[in-house]
Design an enzyme around this catalytic site. Structure first.
Site, PDB file in Angstrom:
ATOM      1  N   SER A  89     -15.389   5.180   9.193  1.00 25.72           N
ATOM      2  CA  SER A  89     -15.929   4.504   9.902  1.00 25.72           C
ATOM      3  C   SER A  89     -16.904   5.256  10.625  1.00 25.72           C
ATOM      4  O   SER A  89     -17.087   6.254  10.643  1.00 25.72           O
ATOM      5  CB  SER A  89     -14.852   4.254  11.310  1.00 25.72           C
ATOM      6  OG  SER A  89     -15.475   3.798  12.442  1.00 25.72           O
TER       7      SER A  89
ATOM      8  N   TYR B 253      -8.049   6.501  17.293  1.00 23.14           N
ATOM      9  CA  TYR B 253      -8.878   5.931  16.122  1.00 23.14           C
ATOM     10  C   TYR B 253     -10.078   7.033  15.868  1.00 23.14           C
ATOM     11  O   TYR B 253     -10.231   7.313  14.686  1.00 23.14           O
ATOM     12  CB  TYR B 253      -9.580   4.643  16.580  1.00 23.14           C
ATOM     13  CG  TYR B 253     -10.113   3.819  15.316  1.00 23.14           C
ATOM     14  CD1 TYR B 253      -9.375   3.059  14.568  1.00 23.14           C
ATOM     15  CD2 TYR B 253     -11.642   3.855  15.413  1.00 23.14           C
ATOM     16  CE1 TYR B 253     -10.004   2.439  13.443  1.00 23.14           C
ATOM     17  CE2 TYR B 253     -11.986   3.230  14.214  1.00 23.14           C
ATOM     18  CZ  TYR B 253     -11.284   2.404  13.409  1.00 23.14           C
ATOM     19  OH  TYR B 253     -12.091   1.812  12.507  1.00 23.14           O
TER      20      TYR B 253
HETATM   21  P1  NAD Z   1      -7.506  -6.147   9.135  1.00 18.01           P
HETATM   22  O1  NAD Z   1      -6.846  -6.174  10.246  1.00 18.01           O
HETATM   23  O2  NAD Z   1      -8.339  -7.246   8.683  1.00 18.01           O
HETATM   24  O3  NAD Z   1      -6.793  -5.435   7.811  1.00 18.01           O
HETATM   25  C1  NAD Z   1      -5.829  -4.215   7.982  1.00 18.01           C
HETATM   26  C2  NAD Z   1      -4.878  -4.393   7.105  1.00 18.01           C
HETATM   27  O4  NAD Z   1      -3.868  -3.277   7.113  1.00 18.01           O
HETATM   28  C3  NAD Z   1      -3.766  -5.761   7.122  1.00 18.01           C
HETATM   29  O5  NAD Z   1      -3.487  -6.543   6.136  1.00 18.01           O
HETATM   30  C4  NAD Z   1      -2.680  -4.949   7.596  1.00 18.01           C
HETATM   31  O6  NAD Z   1      -1.383  -5.593   7.650  1.00 18.01           O
HETATM   32  C5  NAD Z   1      -2.569  -3.491   7.102  1.00 18.01           C
HETATM   33  N1  NAD Z   1      -1.838  -2.633   7.673  1.00 18.01           N
HETATM   34  C6  NAD Z   1      -1.832  -2.159   8.996  1.00 18.01           C
HETATM   35  N2  NAD Z   1      -0.745  -1.231   9.041  1.00 18.01           N
HETATM   36  C7  NAD Z   1      -0.282  -0.837   7.535  1.00 18.01           C
HETATM   37  C8  NAD Z   1       0.743  -0.111   7.355  1.00 18.01           C
HETATM   38  N3  NAD Z   1       1.472   0.748   8.049  1.00 18.01           N
HETATM   39  N4  NAD Z   1       0.905  -0.121   6.136  1.00 18.01           N
HETATM   40  C9  NAD Z   1       0.131  -0.895   5.178  1.00 18.01           C
HETATM   41  N5  NAD Z   1      -0.794  -1.648   5.621  1.00 18.01           N
HETATM   42  C10 NAD Z   1      -0.921  -1.902   6.819  1.00 18.01           C
HETATM   43  O7  NAD Z   1      -8.703  -4.737   9.266  1.00 18.01           O
HETATM   44  P2  NAD Z   1      -9.896  -4.393   8.684  1.00 18.01           P
HETATM   45  O8  NAD Z   1     -11.117  -4.399   9.775  1.00 18.01           O
HETATM   46  O9  NAD Z   1     -10.287  -4.943   7.368  1.00 18.01           O
HETATM   47  O10 NAD Z   1      -9.563  -2.750   8.443  1.00 18.01           O
HETATM   48  C11 NAD Z   1      -9.479  -2.021   7.405  1.00 18.01           C
HETATM   49  C12 NAD Z   1     -10.096  -0.683   7.439  1.00 18.01           C
HETATM   50  O11 NAD Z   1     -11.281  -0.724   7.776  1.00 18.01           O
HETATM   51  C13 NAD Z   1      -9.394   0.083   8.690  1.00 18.01           C
HETATM   52  O12 NAD Z   1      -8.884   1.119   8.089  1.00 18.01           O
HETATM   53  C14 NAD Z   1     -10.310   0.018   9.848  1.00 18.01           C
HETATM   54  O13 NAD Z   1     -10.089   1.228  10.668  1.00 18.01           O
HETATM   55  C15 NAD Z   1     -11.529   0.372   8.823  1.00 18.01           C
HETATM   56  N6  NAD Z   1     -12.574  -0.310   9.646  1.00 18.01           N
HETATM   57  C16 NAD Z   1     -12.858  -1.399  10.119  1.00 18.01           C
HETATM   58  C17 NAD Z   1     -13.966  -1.711  10.722  1.00 18.01           C
HETATM   59  C18 NAD Z   1     -14.254  -3.176  11.478  1.00 18.01           C
HETATM   60  O14 NAD Z   1     -15.249  -3.114  12.174  1.00 18.01           O
HETATM   61  N7  NAD Z   1     -13.412  -4.120  11.179  1.00 18.01           N
HETATM   62  C19 NAD Z   1     -15.106  -0.870  10.848  1.00 18.01           C
HETATM   63  C20 NAD Z   1     -14.746   0.428  10.320  1.00 18.01           C
HETATM   64  C21 NAD Z   1     -13.723   0.739   9.721  1.00 18.01           C
END
Ligand code: NAD
Length: 260
Positions: free
Chosen positions: A142, A155
């Site tokens: 991130s 985080y």
């Molecule tokens: P999201 O909530 O849409 O998807 C996250 C997925 O992770 C879900 O399907 C959930 O079921 C799964 N998950 C959660 N805990 C789990 C576990 N213990 N084992 C297996 N699966 C698990 O979120 P997203 O925004 O797509 O996030 C994906 C990644 O991107 C994360 O690592 C997040 O930190 C990172 N990220 C997101 C953003 C943002 O702005 N959305 C920005 C930077 C980084």
């Protein structure tokens, strides 16, 4: 087709960024393994891909559970012959000021982001070493791998930690042609972010529109969200780049929020 005959296991791919990575990778010829805590949504995502004539399977996996990671990766190897690409992407977010942050939330977030990254890396890298065909390991970091925001202590800590893990994997993996890199997205409108908007508005006593404009997108060059596709395209670039020339790196995709 940039990923023909490659097998990609993507954690957290039943939703958001991981789901789009799975779609993009499948369209580039990869066999995709949807590995997510949410078994029903994982299988639905895999089925959507199969409906488009792509090769996809789902494995239910809590990335913090050693046995589930080991058995899920074994199942994928048995079905598809091995793992060429791992994307450690599963993640959650909790919003608390430090003085109110429950210890169990701190531990849970670190377990998902860091234990999950370690356990999936270990399981997949053993297969990559054994097969001797190299591999690509990609961590979803991130902008918070590079700088902090208030209310996100675990985080920010975990996302910084992924850079350390990536650099060790890059050094150890080099002689096996296993590369490791981190993608560092800015804010992307996924369920993880949608949930934070009312939470931050409440904690900070401001409107939801102010959270988006004056916190999330304040430092971008154009006030725009990053998209799931932006992040998936960077993942594709890392996955398809098959020499050690590009390893141990982190690439920020954030509309200029963070500039190196
Ligand atoms: P999201 O909530 O849409 O998807 C996250 C997925 O992770 C879900 O399907 C959930 O079921 C799964 N998950 C959660 N805990 C789990 C576990 N213990 N084992 C297996 N699966 C698990 O979120 P997203 O925004 O797509 O996030 C994906 C990644 O991107 C994360 O690592 C997040 O930190 C990172 N990220 C997101 C953003 C943002 O702005 N959305 C920005 C930077 C980084």
């Amino acid at each position: 087709m940039k990923l023909q005959n490659k097998v990609a296991l993507i954690t957290g791919s039943a939703s958001g960024i991981g789901k789009r990575m799975a779609e993009v990778f499948a369209a580039e010829g990869a066999k995709v393994v949807i590995a997510d805590l949410d078994a029903k949504a994982s299988e639905a995502t895999a089925q959507e891909l199969r409906n488009k004539k792509y090769e996809a399977m789902s494995v239910a996996m809590d990335v913090t559970n050693e046995d589930q990671v080991e058995s899920g990766v074994s199942e994928a190897i048995k079905a598809f012959g091995g793992i060429d690409i791992l994307i450690s992407n599963a993640g959650v977010q909790f919003i608390y000021p430090i003085e109110e942050l429950p210890f169990d939330k701190w531990k849970k977030l670190l377990a998902i982001q860091l234990d999950g990254a370690f356990l999936t890396t270990r399981a997949c890298i053993r297969d990559m070493y054994k097969r001797g065909k190299g591999g690509s390991i990609i961590y979803t970091g991130s902008v918070h791998s590079k700088e902090a925001s208030a209310l996100k202590a675990p985080y920010v800590t975990a996302k910084h930690g992924l850079i350390g893990l990536c650099e060790v994997v890059a050094k150890e993996g080099a002689k096996h042609n296993v590369r490791a890199n981190v993608i560092c997205p800015g804010y992307v409108r996924t369920p993880l972010v949608e949930k934070q908007i009312p939470e931050q508005a409440k904690t900070l006593g401001i409107s939801e529109a102010d959270v988006v404009k004056n916190i999330f997108l304040k430092d971008t060059v154009d006030g725009e969200f990053t998209t799931v596709d932006d992040v998936a395209q960077v993942a594709l670039f890392f996955a398809a780049f098959d020499t050690n020339a590009l390893t141990g790196q982190s690439l920020v995709v954030s509309h200029g929020w963070y500039m190196q």
